[in-house]
Design a protein around this motif. Structure first.
Motif, PDB file in Angstrom:
ATOM      1  N   ASP A  55       0.831  -1.203   0.000  1.00 18.70           N
ATOM      2  CA  ASP A  55       0.000   0.000   0.000  1.00 18.70           C
ATOM      3  C   ASP A  55       0.869   1.258   0.000  1.00 18.70           C
ATOM      4  OD1 ASP A  55      -2.823   1.163   0.405  1.00 18.70           O
ATOM      5  OD2 ASP A  55      -1.668   2.102   2.020  1.00 18.70           O
ATOM      6  N   ASN A  57       3.903   1.576  -1.128  1.00 16.78           N
ATOM      7  CA  ASN A  57       4.524   1.693  -2.452  1.00 16.78           C
ATOM      8  C   ASN A  57       3.541   2.256  -3.478  1.00 16.78           C
ATOM      9  OD1 ASN A  57       6.597   1.269  -4.457  1.00 16.78           O
ATOM     10  ND2 ASN A  57       5.328  -0.426  -5.183  1.00 16.78           N
ATOM     11  N   ARG A  58       2.285   1.858  -3.391  1.00 21.94           N
ATOM     12  CA  ARG A  58       1.290   2.384  -4.330  1.00 21.94           C
ATOM     13  C   ARG A  58       1.098   3.885  -4.149  1.00 21.94           C
ATOM     14  NH1 ARG A  58      -3.296  -2.441  -4.229  1.00 21.94           N
ATOM     15  NH2 ARG A  58      -1.988  -3.995  -5.242  1.00 21.94           N
ATOM     16  N   TRP A  59       1.121   4.358  -2.896  1.00 21.27           N
ATOM     17  CA  TRP A  59       1.006   5.807  -2.664  1.00 21.27           C
ATOM     18  C   TRP A  59       2.246   6.533  -3.177  1.00 21.27           C
ATOM     19  CZ3 TRP A  59      -3.049   8.642  -1.698  1.00 21.27           C
ATOM     20  CH2 TRP A  59      -4.158   8.068  -1.081  1.00 21.27           C
ATOM     21  N   SER A  61       4.451   5.642  -5.444  1.00 27.85           N
ATOM     22  CA  SER A  61       4.678   5.549  -6.884  1.00 27.85           C
ATOM     23  C   SER A  61       3.627   6.306  -7.694  1.00 27.85           C
ATOM     24  CB  SER A  61       4.708   4.086  -7.325  1.00 27.85           C
ATOM     25  OG  SER A  61       3.426   3.499  -7.156  1.00 27.85           O
ATOM     26  N   GLY A  62       2.583   6.811  -7.023  1.00 25.71           N
ATOM     27  CA  GLY A  62       1.564   7.587  -7.737  1.00 25.71           C
ATOM     28  C   GLY A  62       0.394   6.757  -8.229  1.00 25.71           C
ATOM     29  N   THR A  63       0.341   5.469  -7.865  1.00 26.92           N
ATOM     30  CA  THR A  63      -0.798   4.643  -8.254  1.00 26.92           C
ATOM     31  C   THR A  63      -2.074   5.159  -7.610  1.00 26.92           C
ATOM     32  OG1 THR A  63       0.655   2.728  -8.458  1.00 26.92           O
ATOM     33  CG2 THR A  63      -1.697   2.283  -8.304  1.00 26.92           C
ATOM     34  N   TYR A  64      -1.978   5.528  -6.324  1.00 29.57           N
ATOM     35  CA  TYR A  64      -3.093   6.156  -5.633  1.00 29.57           C
ATOM     36  C   TYR A  64      -2.903   7.666  -5.718  1.00 29.57           C
ATOM     37  CZ  TYR A  64      -3.865   1.677  -3.179  1.00 29.57           C
ATOM     38  OH  TYR A  64      -4.108   0.368  -2.845  1.00 29.57           O
TER      39      TYR A  64
END
Length: 77
Positions: A55, A57-59, A61-64
């Protein structure tokens, strides 16, 4: 005439750990937002450190992304 067997009486379903009926004291099972397994207290709301890191990493990296425009009205003040 032979007697008919009685129908089994069904008792109302009692709420389980994930089926709260609004009573205090009952906890609803929280699910991990990454994999859906039950959350662990140590890494809540996630089930493990791995899902917590996924989670994060997703924030990072810009996924979220939190929706908004580059020039919000608050920035112009």
């Amino acid at each position: 005439m032979p007697s008919r067997p009685e129908k089994p009486r069904l008792e109302p379903e009692k709420p389980g750990p994930d089926k709260g009926d609004g009573d205090k004291g009952e906890r609803k099972v929280r699910r991990c937002p990454i994999c859906g397994r039950p959350a662990a207290e140590a890494t809540r709301p996630f089930c493990s450190a791995r899902c917590r890191d996924v989670d994060l990493n997703r924030w990072l990296s810009g996924t979220y992304v939190v929706p908004g425009s580059e020039n919000d009205e608050e920035d112009e003040k």
